[in-house]
Design an enzyme around this catalytic site. Structure first.
Site, PDB file in Angstrom:
ATOM      1  N   ASP A   1       1.135  -1.061   0.090  1.00  0.00           N
ATOM      2  CA  ASP A   1      -0.197   0.095   0.066  1.00  0.00           C
ATOM      3  C   ASP A   1       0.895   1.306  -0.023  1.00  0.00           C
ATOM      4  O   ASP A   1       2.010   1.203   0.676  1.00  0.00           O
ATOM      5  CB  ASP A   1      -0.982  -0.073   1.169  1.00  0.00           C
ATOM      6  CG  ASP A   1      -1.752   1.036   1.141  1.00  0.00           C
ATOM      7  OD1 ASP A   1      -2.430   1.563   0.254  1.00  0.00           O
ATOM      8  OD2 ASP A   1      -2.174   1.440   2.191  1.00  0.00           O
TER       9      ASP A   1
ATOM     10  N   ASP B   1      -8.396  -3.503   2.185  1.00  0.00           N
ATOM     11  CA  ASP B   1      -7.075  -4.459   2.052  1.00  0.00           C
ATOM     12  C   ASP B   1      -7.387  -6.082   2.574  1.00  0.00           C
ATOM     13  O   ASP B   1      -6.801  -6.743   2.438  1.00  0.00           O
ATOM     14  CB  ASP B   1      -5.928  -3.906   2.732  1.00  0.00           C
ATOM     15  CG  ASP B   1      -5.504  -2.649   2.073  1.00  0.00           C
ATOM     16  OD1 ASP B   1      -5.576  -2.154   0.950  1.00  0.00           O
ATOM     17  OD2 ASP B   1      -5.434  -1.704   2.822  1.00  0.00           O
TER      18      ASP B   1
ATOM     19  N   ASN C   1      18.528 -40.157  19.261  1.00  0.00           N
ATOM     20  CA  ASN C   1      17.192 -39.410  18.501  1.00  0.00           C
ATOM     21  C   ASN C   1      17.011 -38.077  19.326  1.00  0.00           C
ATOM     22  O   ASN C   1      16.595 -37.025  18.773  1.00  0.00           O
ATOM     23  CB  ASN C   1      16.358 -40.266  18.121  1.00  0.00           C
ATOM     24  CG  ASN C   1      16.421 -40.931  16.870  1.00  0.00           C
ATOM     25  OD1 ASN C   1      17.308 -40.659  16.235  1.00  0.00           O
ATOM     26  ND2 ASN C   1      15.538 -42.273  16.779  1.00  0.00           N
TER      27      ASN C   1
ATOM     28  N   ASP D   1      20.800 -35.988  19.489  1.00  0.00           N
ATOM     29  CA  ASP D   1      20.446 -35.216  18.532  1.00  0.00           C
ATOM     30  C   ASP D   1      19.617 -34.049  18.693  1.00  0.00           C
ATOM     31  O   ASP D   1      19.859 -33.098  17.769  1.00  0.00           O
ATOM     32  CB  ASP D   1      19.521 -36.448  17.535  1.00  0.00           C
ATOM     33  CG  ASP D   1      19.657 -35.913  15.854  1.00  0.00           C
ATOM     34  OD1 ASP D   1      20.591 -35.167  15.601  1.00  0.00           O
ATOM     35  OD2 ASP D   1      18.806 -36.385  15.427  1.00  0.00           O
TER      36      ASP D   1
END
Length: 917
Positions: free
Chosen positions: A354, A657, A747, A751
């Site tokens: 705008d 808008d 995991n 990790d």
């Protein structure tokens, strides 16, 4: 008083005639008021009868926005699980619980529940947008019914009602003006027009047969706009969902948001992980069957392998990455409402902005002044009085000319007041007060010293305003400001370098040339004139105005924000196109675009109406400015860009808008000037209404995507490594190097923290010197899949080889502990390896993430504890290792980084890929 075609206000149509009322009147602005009154069977002098109101209410319903269709809340919640990655993780949670991995099952379930709750709340944004629209509606309205004035609930209005309005009132429905006394209306929230719009009862004469653009329907009033000046009466032509505001509400209700690039890629990632997990399980099962293992053992190992293929921590790390990005952006002026929008901004290829308040200050400012044959530049911007009037080319040390007489009419023929950085009154008049202050004239003090004794208010029909003031010698000073062409018709003299001279053709041509030059630069042009009259008139009329002296001409505009220029330059460097979309005039928009170096053609809403969808698609990349557009045009522009493969960010602040904000990939609303509707429809709200904040958000989004790529690579390399390690050991006839507990440890614990540290990796210095990534680029493209597979293969080869060799020299428990430790240490070096998709791996950048180094140090310390503390031996099946054995594990684990270094040195990858950044 302006009335129906100059006729008396009554007697236009029988008050009780029953006819079919038109369903909305988009062309009512072209018709005379009497025609509209006849079409709606209403006598403007008496209004509708009670019977007519009841009859029409039964046909048209209440004057309110309709409620959206309510989807059951439980279905909204379940919708959050309709994603491949989520489905795979749900299956993994069930399987993990079935084989006894309760920790894995609990972690996955908790993460998925949190993600679902967040998504559920995001689903309600469209409903909140409509609720915000409904809150804006006017609660009551003053009407004329049965010949009397009444105050009724606005929702009870019907087409044909006569509504009476004064300055300060909000318009309760769409309507055709029948009376308009110096009416101006603030329509910025609906049209984007930065200035109040002058209204009249005159029918609009528009050359096109297409519907008149909303901003040019000067004989109409629209729901939820506000009168800033004057008095009006109108015939209601549309109520509720048939109004222009209702059309926006319908677009919000039926429109849908495109998925963010990240959502698309995560769905693709889920499909690939499902295929990967299935392939791993099938490969293992076939090899185990060929070796003659029991079906029960095959089933347990296959389930463990499937769980190992799924990066359980990925949703948690992803949520953390986006949440941290949201926090950083909030500190820089951008409040993010939807987590995925953070990353989507980084993929933006086009920003549709705008103009008013975003690229500009939304503070009208006098930019130039012409007086006595000389041109002056006006320094300073906005409503602050710091600045001066200087001849072009003069420096700040040059003396300022005395321009008090040139700006005197602008100061006195004016109703605006400054209030310490703000204004009360019309923005254009406020700009003139500031102009006077920069010329050394204090308007407030002057108004006290020279009080106003009479006035002719501004009228859209006359295009000027005049005020009368007592002079010390008993005469009357007249000050007039208005359209230059109108003032020239009332002037006989002009102020020149040699004093006041007769206004001859030469002076007239000079004045018209200055006016044309100002106008072509997108400036609003106003002239100032004055005269001294004998005595004090008993009645202040236009008869006192001829014989004026033109003293000055001012050029006024809403200037670009100072930060916007630098932000535009950065967008060009980053390969992000900027398109201005505004309801303002084409000349004004084009002038601002030139100042900001926005390239491309200028197209109006009327031009868009004449284009087919294919024609717009062909031209849209070459268009830089869309001016005089309606809300539906904005949606069409956004969708056309999206259909051409662009990732579109849309900024806006008004009700007009809202639909486009929802249609864009990323809707950005203004926090200061934005309406509630725009803020609710948007994904991001700017607390400073500054375009440069959007550019900072794009940089943040790119950095976030790069970090997502890093930890996806990191976690999947670990999972691929685990799969290949288990498969390789099984095929080689070796014992499993990783137990279920060790897999869970790798995991989640070993990790997870490094992956989270990668989520806060700082952006590379060149992140905004590269074009946006391809919208269709996958997180796991061929290059990254190869890199992940390569890293996993190195991990598996190193781990299995070390296990096989160690079994020849040490006992089985020590060999298995060395294999487990080596696999854990592989993650430390892999974390450094994934920090760049390409380019150099080692350098100063590797030292810029303290969180990562702390995590890697912590992981190493915890692994030492797992190997050497007695309680861990029972849980993880480990035994203590010697220094030599630790060194062997560490050396083997470093091969994943060394292999990457060698490969890049040999391959000489010169160009960086867009995903790394």
């Amino acid at each position: 008083m302006a009335t129906l075609d100059g006729k008396p206000a009554s007697g236009v149509a029988p008050a009780h005639t029953t006819t079919q009322v038109p369903d909305g009147e988009p062309d009512a602005c072209r018709q005379a008021p009497a025609q509209v009154a006849e079409r709606f069977s209403v006598d403007p002098g008496a209004g509708l009868s009670t019977g007519q109101v009841l009859e029409r209410a039964s046909v048209h319903g209440a004057n309110r926005l309709s409620e959206p269709a309510r989807r059951p809340e439980w279905l909204k919640f379940l919708d959050q699980f309709r994603n491949w990655l989520i489905i795979i993780l749900l299956i993994a949670a069930v399987v993990a619980g079935a084989v006894g991995d309760i920790g894995d099952a609990v972690v996955i379930t908790v993460v998925l529940q949190v993600n679902a709750v967040l998504g559920y709340w995001q689903e309600r944004r469209a409903e909140r947008s409509l609720e915000a629209l409904r809150r804006m509606l006017v609660p009551t309205a003053r009407v004329r019914r049965d010949g009397t004035e009444q105050v009724v609930e606005a929702q009870l209005l019907v087409p044909g009602d006569m509504v009476l309005l004064e300055a300060g009132d909000r318009v309760p429905a769409d309507g055709r003006l029948t009376v308009a006394e110096t009416v101006e209306v603030a329509e910025a929230a609906l049209t984007g027009e930065s200035q109040p719009v002058a209204k009249s009862v005159t029918a609009v004469d528009h050359p096109s047969t297409a519907p008149v653009p909303l901003a040019e329907r000067t004989s109409m009033l629209f729901m939820n706009t506000a009168l800033t000046r004057g008095r009006a009466e109108m015939i209601v032509t549309a109520t509720g969902m048939r109004t222009e505001l209702g059309a926006i509400a319908e677009a919000l209700r039926t429109g849908s948001e495109p998925p963010s690039p990240l959502q698309v890629q995560l769905d693709s990632l889920g499909r690939r992980l499902a295929a990967l997990s299935g392939a791993a399980v099938v490969a293992y099962a076939l090899s185990a069957l060929l070796r003659g293992e029991s079906l029960s053992d095959i089933a347990l190992r296959a389930v463990a392998l499937a769980v190992a293929a799924i990066p359980e921590g990925l949703p948690a790390v992803l949520a953390l990455t986006l949440a941290l990005g949201v926090r950083r952006m909030a500190g820089r002026g951008a409040i993010v409402k939807r987590l995925a929008s953070v990353e989507a901004l980084g993929a933006a290829t086009v920003v549709c902005s705008d103009k008013t308040g975003t690229l500009t200050l939304n503070e009208m400012t006098a930019r130039t002044l012409w007086t006595a044959g000389r041109l002056y530049d006006v320094t300073g911007e906005g409503y602050g009085t710091a600045g001066a009037l200087r001849v072009p080319g003069a420096d700040d040390t040059s003396p300022t000319d005395d321009l008090g007489d040139a700006v005197l009419p602008f100061a006195l023929c004016n109703d605006a007041r400054l209030t310490g950085g703000g204004v009360i009154g019309d923005p254009t008049e406020a700009a003139l007060v500031v102009l006077a202050a920069k010329a050394g004239v204090d308007a407030d003090r002057l108004r006290t010293e020279v009080p106003r004794i009479g006035e002719l208010p501004f009228d859209a029909a006359t295009k000027y305003m005049a005020t009368f003031h007592s002079a010390p010698d008993g005469r009357t000073r007249v000050h007039v400001k208005g359209a230059v062409d109108v003032l020239l018709g009332m002037c006989t003299d002009v102020l020149t370098e040699d004093g006041v001279r007769a206004l001859d053709e030469g002076h007239r041509d000079e004045i018209l040339a200055v006016t044309a030059r100002f106008g072509s630069s997108g400036l609003r042009v106003l002239g100032a004139a004055t005269a001294l009259r004998d005595g004090t008139p008993s009645v202040f009329t236009t008869a006192a105005l001829p014989g004026l002296t033109l003293v000055s001409i001012a050029g006024i505009a809403d200037p670009p924000r100072p930060q916007a220029r630098g932000a535009m330059a950065l967008c060009r460097t980053a390969g992000v196109a900027v398109k201005m979309i505004t309801g303002d005039h084409a000349d004004t928009a084009a002038a601002i675009a030139r100042e900001l170096d926005i390239d491309g053609d200028v197209v109006t809403g009327a031009d868009l109406d004449r284009m087919t969808g294919e024609q717009l698609a062909e031209r849209i990349d070459d268009i830089g400015v869309f001016a005089r557009v309606a809300p539906e045009h904005k949606v069409v522009i956004v969708r056309t860009l999206a259909n051409r493969g662009h990732i579109v960010a849309m900024t806006g602040d008004g009700v007009n808008d809202a639909a486009a904000l929802r249609a864009a990939h990323i809707g950005v609303a203004m926090g200061i000037t934005g309406t509630d509707v725009a803020k609710e429809a948007a994904d991001v709200v700017l607390t400073d209404d500054n375009f440069s904040t959007i550019v900072r958000a794009v940089r943040e989004g790119r950095a976030i995507y790069a970090n997502i790529v890093k930890f996806v690579r990191f976690q999947l390399a670990t999972n691929i490594g685990a799969i290949l390690t288990l498969l390789s050991a099984s095929l080689a006839g070796l014992p499993s190097p990783l137990t279920a507990a060790q897999l869970l440890w790798v995991n989640i614990i070993m990790d997870g923290p490094p992956a989270m540290a990668l989520a806060v990796d700082p952006a590379r210095d060149d992140v905004m010197r590269r074009p946006p990534r391809d919208a269709g680029e996958r997180i796991l493209d061929a290059h990254r899949l190869f890199a992940i597979g390569r890293a996993g293969a190195v991990m598996a080869t190193g781990t299995v080889t070390l296990l096989a060799v160690a079994r020849s020299y040490v006992d089985a428990d020590t060999a298995l502990t060395m294999a487990f430790t080596t696999f854990v240490l592989f993650q430390l070096f892999n974390a450094l390896s994934v920090r760049a998709d390409d380019g150099p791996l080692l350098g100063r950048y590797q030292l810029r993430n303290r969180a990562l180094w702390l995590c890697l140090t912590g992981v190493l310390a915890v692994q030492v504890a797992v190997v050497h503390l007695p309680w861990a031996h029972t849980v993880f099946g480990t035994v203590p290792l010697t220094v030599t054995q630790w060194a062997l594990c560490l050396g083997t684990a470093s091969t994943v980084l060394l292999a990457e270094l060698v490969l890049r040195a040999v391959g000489g990858r010169g160009a960086r890929r867009s995903g790394a950044r």
